[in-house]
Write a protein that holds these residues in place. Structure first.
Motif, PDB file in Angstrom:
ATOM      1  N   GLU A 164       0.904  -1.316   0.140  1.00 54.25           N
ATOM      2  CA  GLU A 164       0.173  -0.045   0.003  1.00 54.25           C
ATOM      3  C   GLU A 164       0.905   1.322  -0.103  1.00 54.25           C
ATOM      4  OE1 GLU A 164      -3.115   0.106   2.893  1.00 54.25           O
ATOM      5  OE2 GLU A 164      -4.173  -1.836   2.236  1.00 54.25           O
TER       6      GLU A 164
ATOM      7  N   ALA B  15       2.116   1.920  -3.459  1.00 52.17           N
ATOM      8  CA  ALA B  15       1.138   2.333  -4.266  1.00 52.17           C
ATOM      9  C   ALA B  15       0.866   3.866  -4.090  1.00 52.17           C
ATOM     10  CB  ALA B  15      -0.185   1.550  -3.943  1.00 52.17           C
ATOM     11  N   GLU B  16       0.625   4.028  -2.630  1.00 51.49           N
ATOM     12  CA  GLU B  16       0.594   5.557  -2.412  1.00 51.49           C
ATOM     13  C   GLU B  16       1.591   6.480  -3.131  1.00 51.49           C
ATOM     14  OE1 GLU B  16       0.707   8.650   1.344  1.00 51.49           O
ATOM     15  OE2 GLU B  16      -0.328   6.876   1.533  1.00 51.49           O
TER      16      GLU B  16
ATOM     17  N   LEU C 170       3.284   6.183  -5.790  1.00 54.70           N
ATOM     18  CA  LEU C 170       3.026   6.486  -7.352  1.00 54.70           C
ATOM     19  C   LEU C 170       2.310   7.869  -7.206  1.00 54.70           C
ATOM     20  CD1 LEU C 170       1.647   3.076  -8.667  1.00 54.70           C
ATOM     21  CD2 LEU C 170       3.741   4.170  -9.163  1.00 54.70           C
ATOM     22  N   GLY C 171       1.551   8.107  -6.662  1.00 58.77           N
ATOM     23  CA  GLY C 171       0.630   9.592  -6.896  1.00 58.77           C
ATOM     24  C   GLY C 171       1.654  10.613  -6.536  1.00 58.77           C
TER      25      GLY C 171
ATOM     26  N   GLU D  19       5.851   8.221 -14.192  1.00 53.83           N
ATOM     27  CA  GLU D  19       5.320   6.921 -13.958  1.00 53.83           C
ATOM     28  C   GLU D  19       6.218   5.903 -14.290  1.00 53.83           C
ATOM     29  OE1 GLU D  19       2.498   6.041 -12.922  1.00 53.83           O
ATOM     30  OE2 GLU D  19       1.565   4.471 -13.897  1.00 53.83           O
TER      31      GLU D  19
ATOM     32  N   PRO E 292       2.510  -0.919 -12.187  1.00 54.18           N
ATOM     33  CA  PRO E 292       1.673   0.258 -11.468  1.00 54.18           C
ATOM     34  C   PRO E 292       0.245  -0.094 -11.561  1.00 54.18           C
ATOM     35  CG  PRO E 292       3.398   1.474 -12.706  1.00 54.18           C
ATOM     36  CD  PRO E 292       3.481   0.052 -13.045  1.00 54.18           C
ATOM     37  N   ALA E 293      -0.204  -0.776 -12.789  1.00 51.63           N
ATOM     38  CA  ALA E 293      -1.724  -0.953 -12.688  1.00 51.63           C
ATOM     39  C   ALA E 293      -2.028  -2.013 -11.560  1.00 51.63           C
ATOM     40  CB  ALA E 293      -2.013  -1.472 -14.108  1.00 51.63           C
TER      41      ALA E 293
ATOM     42  N   ARG F  67      -2.446  -0.133  -8.152  1.00 50.25           N
ATOM     43  CA  ARG F  67      -3.790   0.688  -8.162  1.00 50.25           C
ATOM     44  C   ARG F  67      -4.762  -0.429  -7.799  1.00 50.25           C
ATOM     45  NH1 ARG F  67      -0.909   3.794 -12.331  1.00 50.25           N
ATOM     46  NH2 ARG F  67      -0.325   5.805 -11.282  1.00 50.25           N
ATOM     47  N   LYS F  68      -4.701  -1.385  -8.439  1.00 50.40           N
ATOM     48  CA  LYS F  68      -5.998  -2.406  -8.178  1.00 50.40           C
ATOM     49  C   LYS F  68      -5.842  -2.814  -6.984  1.00 50.40           C
ATOM     50  CE  LYS F  68      -7.107  -5.538 -11.467  1.00 50.40           C
ATOM     51  NZ  LYS F  68      -6.930  -6.537 -12.676  1.00 50.40           N
ATOM     52  N   TYR F  69      -4.734  -3.096  -6.398  1.00 46.76           N
ATOM     53  CA  TYR F  69      -4.486  -3.554  -5.130  1.00 46.76           C
ATOM     54  C   TYR F  69      -4.967  -2.679  -3.998  1.00 46.76           C
ATOM     55  CZ  TYR F  69      -2.118  -5.464  -1.209  1.00 46.76           C
ATOM     56  OH  TYR F  69      -1.573  -6.257   0.150  1.00 46.76           O
TER      57      TYR F  69
ATOM     58  N   ALA G   6      -7.247  -0.274  -4.405  1.00 48.12           N
ATOM     59  CA  ALA G   6      -8.453   0.136  -4.736  1.00 48.12           C
ATOM     60  C   ALA G   6      -9.585  -0.938  -3.926  1.00 48.12           C
ATOM     61  CB  ALA G   6      -9.010   0.028  -6.367  1.00 48.12           C
TER      62      ALA G   6
END
Length: 268
Positions: free
Chosen positions: A85, A88-89, A91-92, A97, A202-203, A206-208, A210
């Protein structure tokens, strides 16, 4: 940046078992003292394919320490429940990218660079691979110890049930798969120890994030099970064990073991 390989070192100060452990001091082969987070940074920088290394933490103390030895360090929320997590955070918060994100945990400074390289290479060779992670084949001596520990209800590692193509069916803190140990080849036991190192698209990250933590993830206490519950495949890469023991720093009593491995590695 096209083709960027981002290595993230997620680190938090509020560890339940060992608060503040990223700032614990570890002495190398020549007696030099460095914090755990700096030694993890050193491990990441030894990866030839890595084009960017970032320390991600919710602690100003850790971020300041990282910047003090020259690391790029970025704040991430204390709401992150695990390293995935946190990756993932992050990334933003980046200006570009990456193609691949590597999660090199901040409490595992002994990970060999070829472990990381093997994950990156597998993803570069097959664009359909969403997540990769390494496994090591268990020796008979270690297997016997793990079985004895399991009978005492002592958890001694994480194990993977893996397809012939290398795709993960499941991970557990119990020894899997079941087999007749008396008839098994001691040099090729079907027991694969999972190493807590990951590379992701990265995709997939993001799925994780979400989705909420899955039931199996919470029962086993294994973050990677959320990917499998979501139908995101995990490609495992079998790697050879290094000459040193890969100890993670979970308790102060682990420090002498890590320092011994640093000596074997010849790292000051």
């Amino acid at each position: 940046m096209s083709g960027e390989i981002l290595i993230v070192i997620p680190a938090r100060h509020a560890s339940q078992r060992y608060p503040g452990k990223p700032l614990a001091t570890l002495r190398g082969a020549g007696g030099a003292a460095k914090t755990l987070i700096e030694r993890s940074w050193d491990a990441a920088k030894r990866v030839a394919s890595g084009t960017r290394v970032v320390v991600a933490s919710d602690s100003d103390e850790i971020l300041d320490a990282a910047r003090g030895f020259g690391a790029e360090a970025i704040f991430t929320s204390s709401a992150c429940r695990n390293g995935t997590e946190r990756c993932a955070e992050l990334l933003g918060r980046l200006d570009s990218e990456p193609d691949i994100v590597v999660n090199l945990q901040g409490d595992a400074p002994l990970i060999p660079d070829y472990f990381v390289e093997s994950l990156i290479a597998a993803m570069q060779a097959d664009a359909s691979v969403e997540v990769t992670t390494p496994v090591v084949r268990c020796t008979r001596t270690l297997f016997d110890k793990l079985v004895a520990d399991e009978k005492k209800n002592i958890v001694g590692g994480t194990f993977g049930a893996i397809s012939t193509g290398g795709n993960a069916h499941y991970f557990s803190k119990r020894i899997i798969p079941h087999f007749d140990a008396d008839k098994a080849d001691d040099n090729n036991l079907p027991v694969l120890l999972h190493i807590g190192l990951y590379a992701y698209r990265p995709a997939a990250l993001r799925k994780y994030v979400a989705s909420q933590p899955s039931a199996l993830e919470q029962l086993e206490g294994l973050e990677q099970l959320r990917f499998l519950d979501l139908g995101v495949g995990i490609r495992t890469i079998e790697v050879q064990s290094p000459e040193w023991e890969i100890w993670e720093l979970n308790n102060p009593s682990d420090i002498p073991h890590i320092e011994q491995s640093l000596k074997i590695m010849g790292l000051d």
